[in-house]
Motif scaffolding. Structure first.
Motif, short mmCIF file in Angstrom:
data_model
loop_
_atom_site.label_atom_id
_atom_site.label_comp_id
_atom_site.label_asym_id
_atom_site.label_seq_id
_atom_site.Cartn_x
_atom_site.Cartn_y
_atom_site.Cartn_z
N ALA A 161 0.83 -1.20 0.00
CA ALA A 161 0.00 0.00 0.00
C ALA A 161 0.86 1.25 0.00
CB ALA A 161 -0.94 0.00 1.21
N TYR A 162 1.92 1.24 0.79
CA TYR A 162 2.81 2.40 0.81
C TYR A 162 3.47 2.61 -0.55
CZ TYR A 162 2.48 2.26 5.93
OH TYR A 162 2.03 2.28 7.22
N TYR A 163 3.91 1.53 -1.16
CA TYR A 163 4.51 1.66 -2.50
C TYR A 163 3.49 2.26 -3.47
CZ TYR A 163 6.46 0.57 -7.05
OH TYR A 163 6.93 0.67 -8.33
N ASP A 164 2.26 1.76 -3.43
CA ASP A 164 1.22 2.28 -4.32
C ASP A 164 0.97 3.76 -4.06
OD1 ASP A 164 0.96 -0.27 -5.37
OD2 ASP A 164 -0.84 -0.76 -4.21
N ALA A 165 0.97 4.15 -2.79
CA ALA A 165 0.75 5.56 -2.45
C ALA A 165 1.87 6.43 -3.00
CB ALA A 165 0.64 5.72 -0.94
N PHE A 166 3.10 6.00 -2.83
CA PHE A 166 4.23 6.75 -3.38
C PHE A 166 4.12 6.87 -4.90
CE2 PHE A 166 6.59 5.89 0.63
CZ PHE A 166 7.06 7.17 0.86
N GLN A 167 3.67 5.81 -5.56
CA GLN A 167 3.55 5.85 -7.01
C GLN A 167 2.47 6.84 -7.44
OE1 GLN A 167 5.78 3.87 -9.02
NE2 GLN A 167 5.12 5.56 -10.31
N ILE A 168 1.35 6.88 -6.73
CA ILE A 168 0.28 7.85 -7.03
C ILE A 168 0.82 9.27 -6.84
CG2 ILE A 168 -1.95 8.74 -6.22
CD1 ILE A 168 -2.54 5.74 -5.43
N ILE A 169 1.53 9.49 -5.76
CA ILE A 169 2.09 10.82 -5.49
C ILE A 169 3.09 11.21 -6.58
CG2 ILE A 169 3.58 12.08 -3.87
CD1 ILE A 169 2.16 10.43 -1.62
N LEU A 170 3.86 10.25 -7.04
CA LEU A 170 4.81 10.52 -8.13
C LEU A 170 4.09 10.87 -9.43
CD1 LEU A 170 7.76 7.94 -8.06
CD2 LEU A 170 7.93 10.43 -8.31
N ASP A 171 3.01 10.17 -9.70
CA ASP A 171 2.29 10.37 -10.97
C ASP A 171 1.43 11.62 -10.96
OD1 ASP A 171 3.43 8.05 -11.92
OD2 ASP A 171 1.69 6.79 -11.48
N ASN A 172 1.09 12.13 -9.78
CA ASN A 172 0.19 13.28 -9.67
C ASN A 172 1.00 14.57 -9.72
OD1 ASN A 172 -2.40 14.45 -9.35
ND2 ASN A 172 -1.99 14.79 -7.19
N LYS A 173 1.48 14.90 -10.91
CA LYS A 173 2.44 15.99 -11.06
C LYS A 173 1.81 17.38 -11.09
CE LYS A 173 5.90 13.21 -13.51
NZ LYS A 173 5.29 11.89 -13.27
N ASP A 174 0.55 17.48 -11.44
CA ASP A 174 -0.03 18.80 -11.69
C ASP A 174 -0.75 19.40 -10.49
OD1 ASP A 174 0.88 18.77 -14.33
OD2 ASP A 174 -0.86 17.60 -14.97
N GLY A 175 -1.56 18.58 -9.80
CA GLY A 175 -2.33 19.12 -8.68
C GLY A 175 -1.81 18.64 -7.34
N ALA A 176 -2.60 18.87 -6.30
CA ALA A 176 -2.23 18.43 -4.95
C ALA A 176 -2.77 17.03 -4.70
CB ALA A 176 -2.78 19.40 -3.92
N THR A 177 -2.13 16.36 -3.76
CA THR A 177 -2.55 15.03 -3.31
C THR A 177 -2.99 15.12 -1.86
OG1 THR A 177 -0.99 13.91 -4.77
CG2 THR A 177 -1.87 12.63 -2.93
N ILE A 178 -4.18 14.58 -1.56
CA ILE A 178 -4.61 14.37 -0.18
C ILE A 178 -4.42 12.89 0.15
CG2 ILE A 178 -6.62 14.19 1.34
CD1 ILE A 178 -7.77 16.65 0.04
N PHE A 179 -3.85 12.60 1.32
CA PHE A 179 -3.91 11.23 1.82
C PHE A 179 -4.49 11.27 3.22
CE2 PHE A 179 0.36 12.86 2.48
CZ PHE A 179 0.71 12.47 3.76
N HIS A 180 -5.37 10.32 3.49
CA HIS A 180 -6.09 10.38 4.77
C HIS A 180 -6.56 9.01 5.22
CE1 HIS A 180 -10.41 9.69 3.81
NE2 HIS A 180 -10.08 10.09 2.61
N CYS A 181 -6.85 8.94 6.52
CA CYS A 181 -7.51 7.76 7.10
C CYS A 181 -8.74 8.28 7.84
CB CYS A 181 -6.55 6.98 7.99
SG CYS A 181 -5.71 7.95 9.26
#
Length: 290
Positions: A161-181
């Motif tokens: 899951a952490y790897y997937d999250a890092f990959q999403i953050i890497l791919d999301n180059k234009d806008g902001a990323t929210i991560f939450h629980c």
């Protein structure tokens, strides 16, 4: 390293790192922290929060228009989201990647506060659900969470899951990323700590950011303890109840320690446990530091 000066726009609640969305629990910006190589984490791109369920239209508009959120990483289990679903954020893609197995990992207590076994027994009867929860964890919330953090670090599902999250953050180059629980403190706090570490922020600053949760949660923690005090005036029990809503530095220390016990050091955990290469890390620093 020290945190950068406060943003030009005052935070709505006056707290450090606030993104000005008071209806969203524990909502903060990872930007502004200095790195050990003389750079600064970019502001307004990496946002850590609790669940978005209670977000007002005004705060949703802030996420859409000011921060231009284009990715939301949901770290809760699918059933949690069904109970407290996220609202739609225009322009944002939604990713559900449950990240944690909160189980007791070590047979010996990783961290345990002193208690009288004659007083804190399994057969005591409590009405308040927080007291029932504390009892279910052997009256040792800090020990339970410290062990759970260490277990989470080594759980293969969590690592993926952490790897997937890092990959999403890497791919999301234009806008902001929210991560939450749910409360933005444990699952979110762990990912935030790893992210800041990978970006080059020192461990002391990472811990300071992690502990900001207690400032953001103080009012709700006080309310919970006041409710519990209607049933008990025991300061130890009240402290344990507060720890269900707060965080403790032992938790994050246990996370780092668990990684280092198994992998030798945290850099090796990032490389072999999570699977981030030096190319990944450099790309993250290119995107999110300046």
């Amino acid at each position: 390293a020290e945190a950068a000066p406060a943003k030009e726009e005052p935070a709505s609640n006056g707290y450090p790192q606030s993104i000005g969305t008071p209806s969203i629990l524990n909502s903060r910006d990872l930007g502004g922290y200095n790195t050990t190589d003389g750079r600064t984490v970019v502001s307004g791109k990496l946002l850590r929060t609790g669940m978005l369920k209670n977000a007002t239209p005004e705060d949703i508009a802030t996420l859409e228009n000011k921060y231009k959120v284009t990715a939301i990483i949901e770290l809760r289990e699918p059933e949690e989201n069904k109970t407290d679903p996220d609202p739609a954020i225009k322009g944002a893609k939604y990713y559900n990647i449950p990240s944690v197995t909160m189980v007791k990992w070590l047979t010996d207590d990783y961290y345990k506060e002193s208690q009288d076994p004659k007083v804190y027994t399994a057969d005591r009867k409590f009405e308040n659900p927080y007291l029932q929860y504390v009892q279910s964890k052997d009256y040792d919330i800090a020990g339970y969470f410290a062990s759970a953090y260490a277990a989470n670090a080594l759980d293969k599902r969590s690592q993926q899951a952490y790897y997937d999250a890092f990959q999403i953050i890497l791919d999301n180059k234009d806008g902001a990323t929210i991560f939450h629980c749910s409360h933005g403190k444990d699952r979110t706090g762990t990912l935030a700590a790893m992210l800041l570490y990978v970006l080059g922020v020192d461990r002391e600053t990472i811990m300071e950011d992690y502990l900001l949760t207690n400032m953001y949660q103080a009012e709700s923690s006080d309310e919970i303890v006041a409710w519990v005090s209607e049933e008990t005036d025991d300061p130890y029990l009240q402290h344990q109840v507060r720890l269900t809503n707060d965080i403790d530095p032992h938790y994050l220390e246990a996370f780092f320690d668990g990684c280092e016990q198994v992998y030798g050091d945290f850099d090796t955990f990032i490389a072999e446990g999570i699977g981030l290469t030096q190319d990944h890390i450099q790309a993250l620093r290119d995107l999110y530091t300046e």
